[in-house]
Design an enzyme around this catalytic site. Sequence first.
Site, PDB file in Angstrom:
ATOM      1  N   LYS A 158       2.458   2.625   4.287  1.00  0.00           N
ATOM      2  CA  LYS A 158       2.019   1.891   3.085  1.00  0.00           C
ATOM      3  C   LYS A 158       2.122   2.798   1.852  1.00  0.00           C
ATOM      4  O   LYS A 158       1.814   3.987   1.930  1.00  0.00           O
ATOM      5  CB  LYS A 158       0.573   1.425   3.293  1.00  0.00           C
ATOM      6  N   SER A 193      -3.830  -6.666   1.728  1.00  0.00           N
ATOM      7  CA  SER A 193      -2.892  -6.018   0.847  1.00  0.00           C
ATOM      8  C   SER A 193      -1.751  -5.303   1.567  1.00  0.00           C
ATOM      9  O   SER A 193      -0.702  -5.067   0.960  1.00  0.00           O
ATOM     10  CB  SER A 193      -3.630  -5.007  -0.038  1.00  0.00           C
ATOM     11  N   SER A 249      -7.553  -5.878   4.662  1.00  0.00           N
ATOM     12  CA  SER A 249      -6.164  -5.643   4.249  1.00  0.00           C
ATOM     13  C   SER A 249      -5.210  -5.226   5.369  1.00  0.00           C
ATOM     14  O   SER A 249      -4.001  -5.142   5.141  1.00  0.00           O
ATOM     15  CB  SER A 249      -6.110  -4.587   3.143  1.00  0.00           C
TER      16      SER A 249
END
Lengths: 486, 97
Positions: free
Chosen positions: A78, A157, A181
């Site tokens: 990420k 997210s 997330s």
Amino acid sequence: MSKLTELTIEEALEGLKNKELSAKDLARAHLDAMEEHRDLNSFITETPEIALQQADEADKRIAAGEAKLLDGIPIAVKDLFCTKGVHSQSCSHILDGFKPEYESSVTQKLFDNGGVMLGKTNMDEMAMGSATTNSYYGACKNPWGKKIGVDLVPGGSSGGSAAAVSANLALGALGSDTGGSIRQPAAFCGVTGMKPTYGRCSRWGMIAFASSLDQAGTFGKTVKDNALLLQAIAGHDPKDSTSIPGDIPDFSSMIGQDIKGKKIGIPKEYNAAGMPEEISELWKEGAKMLEKEGAEIVEISLPHTKFALPTYYIIAPAEASSNLARYDGVRYGLRVEGKTLDEMYENTRAEGFGAEVKRRIMIGTYVLSAGYYDAYYKKAQKVRTLIYNDFHSAFANVDAILTPTTPSEAFKIGEKQDDPITMYLNDLFTVAASLAGLPSISLPIGLSKNKLPLGLQLITAPMQEEKLFNIAHVLESAADFKSKID
Amino acid sequence: MKIDEDTVTKIAKLARIKVADDEKAHYAKELTAILDWAEQLQELNTDDTPMMTSVAYNTLPMREDNVSDGGYTKEILSNAPQSDFDCFVVPKVVDQG
């Protein structure tokens, strides 16, 4: 042996050990797949040079009989993790051009254990969102959308990481979970995603959103793969005072054991009015699967459940408004000039942050401001205690709690954007465990009427990841999600 | 409305985010809606409930007050939008009056 990109981490490690494949072949196969699926926008930076070099080193170690835990396994990271010399912007414009001079503790551990970085994945800016539509680099697409011919969100997210694993662009991925997330995008993309106990992984070098909630975690195709990944990234770090001291356990140690006599709690408050039929059916089915494997299903009460979401949406923005004060156009990232220092700050932050981030900074600033602190922030901190106590009491009687992961299947890109609260409702079932710092995992169980994946979430008491993986593995085998896909 | 346009101006100033005049009404509406929704927390009596600031499973660790690391001026400045003489450069803050 099946296609290299279709392997699980467990299978790939076996293949590497038996010299049936090389780390370099694995890396190349995934780099090719990434190129082929650039339309998903799941990676915002590809790092083929790093991947091939790390794979080469892994091959050498394996040949020398010195293989590490995850040697040669291609992983997507990420964008929120600082990776030395590589794009690390939490998908925000405010960190324009930022290249860290250091490595986050989590990615350093991943590399020390032989992990191979394929690139950085798309996400909602600063990890604020539930659809990966808030990224400065454009929305990420859910690979399942292609199957039904619609552009769907991957959740957020950590949407890019979930999409990458779902589309077989990486064998596993790193994400972060503040209110759901990891778990919510895992459910939307039909993969398994895990958030460990708060403090299991070091937050050093993770671009901060809400520090009392932020926790690194993993995505994989299976429960076992998540346990392997967590083994590689968890552990105490003196650079993070909230990281849990002492050695980490063997997270896979209970995988494969039965769950006879284990008590699984079904919190009645999660069965809120308006839960779609197919979600409550899936939940009942999941409970039945565990019961069939010898677990005892117990109805429990978490009385303050309905307050978790508003509590989260006070606390997280409050912490964010403080954390994000560091973006001032002076030390790194974007600067938009102004006549005075204050004007420079205001211009920089107006241009550098997207709409949702600004909204949360404004809310956070308000609830922390003189005159409103007691009514909002202090109140939310107190309710957080009540939510924590609910779980503490429940775990005196049950081994784990089973809930749906999300209140719906993946929705279309552009939907739920009209007002912020509609988007916040995506986190309905995931925020409570975050507020209480509990380990939880989402795994795919079945398909919706529209042939989209639906997930269930398991939660245990703190530091019981081994038990969490054990029960999740039993549920995974019983659900046999793979057999439900054409 | 809990948050009117004047309050938006005040919050924006505190948060150091430039908000244009024509954006203020929209912010006022959105922020008010979020706070109205959060109002449900007031249903709970929390007079005797302590605040929870952390779920960390350890107390703050102690260590000797020694310099253990440092000397990274070049690295620290490498991402600065503007730097000079080993310092960050900002617009002039001293009034020349």
